[in-house]
Scaffold this motif. Sequence first.
Motif, PDB file in Angstrom:
ATOM      1  N   LYS A 220       0.841  -1.190   0.000  1.00 62.61           N
ATOM      2  CA  LYS A 220       0.000   0.000   0.000  1.00 62.61           C
ATOM      3  C   LYS A 220       0.877   1.241   0.000  1.00 62.61           C
ATOM      4  N   LYS A 221       0.476   2.242  -0.793  1.00 62.61           N
ATOM      5  CA  LYS A 221       1.274   3.444  -0.925  1.00 62.61           C
ATOM      6  C   LYS A 221       0.425   4.669  -0.635  1.00 62.61           C
ATOM      7  N   GLN A 222       1.117   5.794  -0.385  1.00 56.95           N
ATOM      8  CA  GLN A 222       0.450   7.066  -0.124  1.00 56.95           C
ATOM      9  C   GLN A 222       0.876   8.099  -1.156  1.00 56.95           C
ATOM     10  N   ILE A 223      -0.020   9.063  -1.366  1.00 54.90           N
ATOM     11  CA  ILE A 223       0.300  10.131  -2.309  1.00 54.90           C
ATOM     12  C   ILE A 223      -0.429  11.405  -1.904  1.00 54.90           C
ATOM     13  N   ASN A 224       0.185  12.551  -2.181  1.00 58.17           N
ATOM     14  CA  ASN A 224      -0.475  13.845  -2.026  1.00 58.17           C
ATOM     15  C   ASN A 224      -1.060  14.244  -3.371  1.00 58.17           C
ATOM     16  N   LEU A 225      -2.266  14.795  -3.363  1.00 49.47           N
ATOM     17  CA  LEU A 225      -2.914  15.220  -4.595  1.00 49.47           C
ATOM     18  C   LEU A 225      -2.953  16.742  -4.676  1.00 49.47           C
ATOM     19  N   ALA A 226      -2.579  17.285  -5.825  1.00 49.30           N
ATOM     20  CA  ALA A 226      -2.645  18.726  -6.077  1.00 49.30           C
ATOM     21  C   ALA A 226      -3.602  18.937  -7.244  1.00 49.30           C
ATOM     22  N   LEU A 227      -4.752  19.575  -6.971  1.00 42.57           N
ATOM     23  CA  LEU A 227      -5.828  19.672  -7.956  1.00 42.57           C
ATOM     24  C   LEU A 227      -5.952  21.091  -8.493  1.00 42.57           C
ATOM     25  N   GLN A 228      -5.699  21.253  -9.783  1.00 42.61           N
ATOM     26  CA  GLN A 228      -5.804  22.562 -10.420  1.00 42.61           C
ATOM     27  C   GLN A 228      -7.263  22.973 -10.608  1.00 42.61           C
TER      28      GLN A 228
ATOM     29  N   PRO B 151      -1.202  25.266  -4.732  1.00 43.80           N
ATOM     30  CA  PRO B 151       0.045  25.361  -3.970  1.00 43.80           C
ATOM     31  C   PRO B 151       0.542  23.971  -3.572  1.00 43.80           C
ATOM     32  N   LEU B 152       1.857  23.791  -3.659  1.00 42.17           N
ATOM     33  CA  LEU B 152       2.469  22.502  -3.308  1.00 42.17           C
ATOM     34  C   LEU B 152       3.172  22.537  -1.958  1.00 42.17           C
TER      35      LEU B 152
ATOM     36  N   ASN C 226       6.042  12.029   0.657  1.00 39.87           N
ATOM     37  CA  ASN C 226       6.956  12.794  -0.197  1.00 39.87           C
ATOM     38  C   ASN C 226       6.550  12.802  -1.669  1.00 39.87           C
ATOM     39  N   ASP C 227       5.467  12.130  -2.022  1.00 40.64           N
ATOM     40  CA  ASP C 227       5.036  12.062  -3.422  1.00 40.64           C
ATOM     41  C   ASP C 227       3.876  13.018  -3.676  1.00 40.64           C
ATOM     42  N   ILE C 228       4.008  13.819  -4.736  1.00 33.82           N
ATOM     43  CA  ILE C 228       2.965  14.771  -5.131  1.00 33.82           C
ATOM     44  C   ILE C 228       2.460  14.385  -6.515  1.00 33.82           C
ATOM     45  N   LEU C 229       1.161  14.137  -6.615  1.00 33.50           N
ATOM     46  CA  LEU C 229       0.529  13.865  -7.905  1.00 33.50           C
ATOM     47  C   LEU C 229      -0.313  15.075  -8.288  1.00 33.50           C
ATOM     48  N   ILE C 230       0.115  15.789  -9.324  1.00 34.12           N
ATOM     49  CA  ILE C 230      -0.588  16.981  -9.800  1.00 34.12           C
ATOM     50  C   ILE C 230      -1.602  16.574 -10.856  1.00 34.12           C
ATOM     51  N   VAL C 231      -2.858  16.954 -10.653  1.00 32.61           N
ATOM     52  CA  VAL C 231      -3.879  16.737 -11.676  1.00 32.61           C
ATOM     53  C   VAL C 231      -3.994  18.052 -12.430  1.00 32.61           C
ATOM     54  N   GLN C 232      -3.422  18.080 -13.619  1.00 28.50           N
ATOM     55  CA  GLN C 232      -3.261  19.328 -14.362  1.00 28.50           C
ATOM     56  C   GLN C 232      -4.312  19.437 -15.467  1.00 28.50           C
ATOM     57  N   ILE C 233      -5.045  20.548 -15.471  1.00 32.68           N
ATOM     58  CA  ILE C 233      -6.057  20.754 -16.507  1.00 32.68           C
ATOM     59  C   ILE C 233      -5.825  22.038 -17.299  1.00 32.68           C
ATOM     60  N   ASN C 234      -4.741  22.764 -16.959  1.00 32.07           N
ATOM     61  CA  ASN C 234      -4.346  23.942 -17.733  1.00 32.07           C
ATOM     62  C   ASN C 234      -3.042  23.636 -18.447  1.00 32.07           C
ATOM     63  N   PRO C 235      -3.041  23.519 -19.782  1.00 31.12           N
ATOM     64  CA  PRO C 235      -1.817  23.167 -20.507  1.00 31.12           C
ATOM     65  C   PRO C 235      -0.690  24.159 -20.230  1.00 31.12           C
TER      66      PRO C 235
ATOM     67  N   LYS D 109       8.965  13.939  -4.581  1.00 33.22           N
ATOM     68  CA  LYS D 109       8.848  13.251  -5.865  1.00 33.22           C
ATOM     69  C   LYS D 109       7.578  13.738  -6.564  1.00 33.22           C
ATOM     70  N   VAL D 110       7.705  14.082  -7.826  1.00 35.91           N
ATOM     71  CA  VAL D 110       6.613  14.739  -8.545  1.00 35.91           C
ATOM     72  C   VAL D 110       6.086  13.852  -9.663  1.00 35.91           C
ATOM     73  N   HIS D 111       4.754  13.803  -9.761  1.00 40.21           N
ATOM     74  CA  HIS D 111       4.050  13.069 -10.805  1.00 40.21           C
ATOM     75  C   HIS D 111       2.940  13.971 -11.343  1.00 40.21           C
ATOM     76  N   ILE D 112       2.591  13.807 -12.606  1.00 34.86           N
ATOM     77  CA  ILE D 112       1.540  14.625 -13.205  1.00 34.86           C
ATOM     78  C   ILE D 112       0.594  13.760 -14.022  1.00 34.86           C
ATOM     79  N   ILE D 113      -0.705  13.953 -13.789  1.00 32.09           N
ATOM     80  CA  ILE D 113      -1.749  13.395 -14.648  1.00 32.09           C
ATOM     81  C   ILE D 113      -2.381  14.569 -15.384  1.00 32.09           C
ATOM     82  N   HIS D 114      -2.412  14.500 -16.694  1.00 28.27           N
ATOM     83  CA  HIS D 114      -2.990  15.605 -17.466  1.00 28.27           C
ATOM     84  C   HIS D 114      -3.757  15.045 -18.658  1.00 28.27           C
ATOM     85  N   GLY D 115      -4.668  15.841 -19.161  1.00 30.03           N
ATOM     86  CA  GLY D 115      -5.504  15.414 -20.279  1.00 30.03           C
ATOM     87  C   GLY D 115      -4.831  15.538 -21.618  1.00 30.03           C
TER      88      GLY D 115
END
Length: 371
Positions: free
Chosen positions: A5-13, A204-205, A215-224, A278-284
Amino acid sequence: MAQTKKQINLALQGGGSHGAFTWGVLDRLLEEDKLDIAAISGTSAGAMNTAVLADGMAQGGRAGAREKLDSFWRAVAQAAVFSSIQRSWLDMFMGNWDLDMSPSYHFFSTMTRFWSPEQLNPLNINPLRDILDNHVDFENVVRCTQMQLFISATNVETGRVRVFNRQEISSDVVMASACLPFLYPAVEIEGVPYWDGGYAGNPPLFPFSTWSNCNDILIVQINPIEREGTPSTAHDIHNRINEITFNQSLLKELRAIDFVHRLLEEGRLDSEQYRDMKVHIIHGAEELKALGASSKMNAEWRFLIHLRDIGRQTADDWLTAHFDDIGERSTIDLRAMFDGILNKLTPLQDNPVHDETEKADRSDPYHRKMV
């Protein structure tokens, strides 16, 4: 081999109705039993998703959060049925989700350039606030101890970001985070006027390094961030300016994270005192990039479902490709990002002071490390 099992921080634009893409991402992530959300930082539409998810989580766990998000976005679509701003018949015929050919959209857009929100809407009628008040129990949000919550808004007087924690989140805080100044009057909280958080923190991160153990940040990016070519029409120019503006604070924080990573890698900082995020990004990607700015005002149910499905599939693809990377490495090469195109387009300055509270400014270790 069994996955731990893992943990992650979510950053929602934020991004208007494009927040339905984030709804889809959250819906898929909440299905993943091996992934826990340690903290969420949300701005504008991201703030709404944050509050709705927390309310549902407090009431019924992951299933409750998914159900609550579905209910909220359905209510947004139902309210949009009665809006005077709709797609034109030509937009519908051509399968265009934008409102570029909608006379009502262009009329309203023109009016906002000459009249203030107080003049256009003296009664301050805001259907979105009604939806929020009817669908979110903010007492549940405050009681949601499964994760840390942060929502940002921009102080109109200072231009600085104010980050509200879980205990401070209310309907006013969420509406302040989503307050576009050309559409609505500033939202006052304790006598201080606030506008959309996207101007100063989208999202804000820095709260993650101070108030989350993950320590992991997953950014959900919707602005190119990137868009090829020079815009040639007034509408496209305005759209691109907004994209650049609403990504600046995020880019500055990403550069700060990369700066600390470089110093840690070179042994110039003590890893016991400084955190390597550690940075990760999910984008459309191409799907969202193909949509114009006017589509952020389109809240038709078919469009919201379309965005939700894109978000779900994108999150599913990301989990398949990168679940094992969580806790191990970044899946975005920030060094290549800032050594390449982006730093030529957008010279980045030192990371700004983030929080309205002077005490928080002095005590925030992330802020001390980055400036």
